[in-house]
Design a protein around this motif. Sequence first.
Motif, PDB file in Angstrom:
ATOM      1  N   THR A  62       0.843  -1.190   0.000  1.00 33.45           N
ATOM      2  CA  THR A  62       0.000   0.000   0.000  1.00 33.45           C
ATOM      3  C   THR A  62       0.884   1.248   0.000  1.00 33.45           C
ATOM      4  N   ASP A  63       0.320   2.382  -0.410  1.00 32.08           N
ATOM      5  CA  ASP A  63       1.067   3.647  -0.444  1.00 32.08           C
ATOM      6  C   ASP A  63       1.121   4.313   0.923  1.00 32.08           C
ATOM      7  N   GLU A  64       0.025   4.177   1.683  1.00 21.54           N
ATOM      8  CA  GLU A  64      -0.041   4.872   2.970  1.00 21.54           C
ATOM      9  C   GLU A  64       0.606   4.033   4.077  1.00 21.54           C
ATOM     10  N   HIS A  65       1.077   4.725   5.101  1.00 19.78           N
ATOM     11  CA  HIS A  65       1.695   4.069   6.247  1.00 19.78           C
ATOM     12  C   HIS A  65       0.637   3.724   7.289  1.00 19.78           C
ATOM     13  N   PRO A  66       0.744   2.629   8.012  1.00 14.67           N
ATOM     14  CA  PRO A  66       1.787   1.610   7.830  1.00 14.67           C
ATOM     15  C   PRO A  66       1.549   0.825   6.544  1.00 14.67           C
ATOM     16  N   ARG A  67       2.608   0.683   5.744  1.00 16.38           N
ATOM     17  CA  ARG A  67       2.493  -0.007   4.464  1.00 16.38           C
ATOM     18  C   ARG A  67       2.411  -1.514   4.695  1.00 16.38           C
ATOM     19  N   TYR A  68       1.507  -2.169   3.980  1.00 19.78           N
ATOM     20  CA  TYR A  68       1.347  -3.615   4.101  1.00 19.78           C
ATOM     21  C   TYR A  68       0.964  -4.179   2.738  1.00 19.78           C
ATOM     22  N   TYR A  69       1.023  -5.490   2.612  1.00 21.02           N
ATOM     23  CA  TYR A  69       0.669  -6.152   1.358  1.00 21.02           C
ATOM     24  C   TYR A  69      -0.848  -6.289   1.279  1.00 21.02           C
ATOM     25  N   ASP A  70      -1.466  -5.562   0.337  1.00 21.77           N
ATOM     26  CA  ASP A  70      -2.916  -5.672   0.211  1.00 21.77           C
ATOM     27  C   ASP A  70      -3.325  -6.721  -0.818  1.00 21.77           C
ATOM     28  N   THR A  71      -2.466  -7.005  -1.784  1.00 22.32           N
ATOM     29  CA  THR A  71      -2.717  -8.091  -2.736  1.00 22.32           C
ATOM     30  C   THR A  71      -1.433  -8.902  -2.906  1.00 22.32           C
ATOM     31  N   VAL A  72      -1.585 -10.218  -2.991  1.00 18.88           N
ATOM     32  CA  VAL A  72      -0.446 -11.115  -3.161  1.00 18.88           C
ATOM     33  C   VAL A  72      -0.811 -12.171  -4.205  1.00 18.88           C
ATOM     34  N   THR A  73       0.049 -12.311  -5.204  1.00 13.15           N
ATOM     35  CA  THR A  73      -0.105 -13.373  -6.201  1.00 13.15           C
ATOM     36  C   THR A  73       0.930 -14.444  -5.896  1.00 13.15           C
ATOM     37  N   ILE A  74       0.474 -15.687  -5.819  1.00 15.04           N
ATOM     38  CA  ILE A  74       1.371 -16.819  -5.555  1.00 15.04           C
ATOM     39  C   ILE A  74       1.275 -17.758  -6.752  1.00 15.04           C
ATOM     40  N   GLU A  75       2.399 -17.926  -7.434  1.00 14.74           N
ATOM     41  CA  GLU A  75       2.454 -18.796  -8.613  1.00 14.74           C
ATOM     42  C   GLU A  75       3.252 -20.054  -8.279  1.00 14.74           C
TER      43      GLU A  75
END
Length: 142
Positions: free
Chosen positions: A83-96
């Motif tokens: 994410t752009d805003e703090h606290p930054r975290y993973y909002d989408t994750v692709t697992i291949e």
Amino acid sequence: MATTNHISTKWLGNMAFESNNPSGHSIKIDIAKEDGGDSSGLRPKALMLSSLAGCSGLDVASLIKKMKLDVDEFHIETIANLTDEHPRYYDTVTIEYHFHGKNLEEKKLQRAVDLSIEKYCGVMEMFRRFSELEIKTIFHNK
């Protein structure tokens, strides 16, 4: 009875830390030079993605062994958006999940991936609490 993990993380100076593990091994954690670190260790957020891939990969590898499947190579690509805003975290994750081989039993391999995602991988369950997950299984038949 509940299982408890206790990890000790020691400051090494500047922005570097060393963190132990119940396995008896340790890792070094640091940040990029442009952020004030020395880039001498693994980045904390990226390490979460390694944990995710490692947890699920162990499940799949175990099932490959149990099912006696013929796989020449297996690797996992994990691509995450911060994410752009703090606290930054993973909002989408692709697992291949990538499987390479001559005699890939695609249905059984997909079942192994599905079991990890839906039933076994605790790190996957943790990620579900804050991220949208996209799962892809890719077969590279030789």
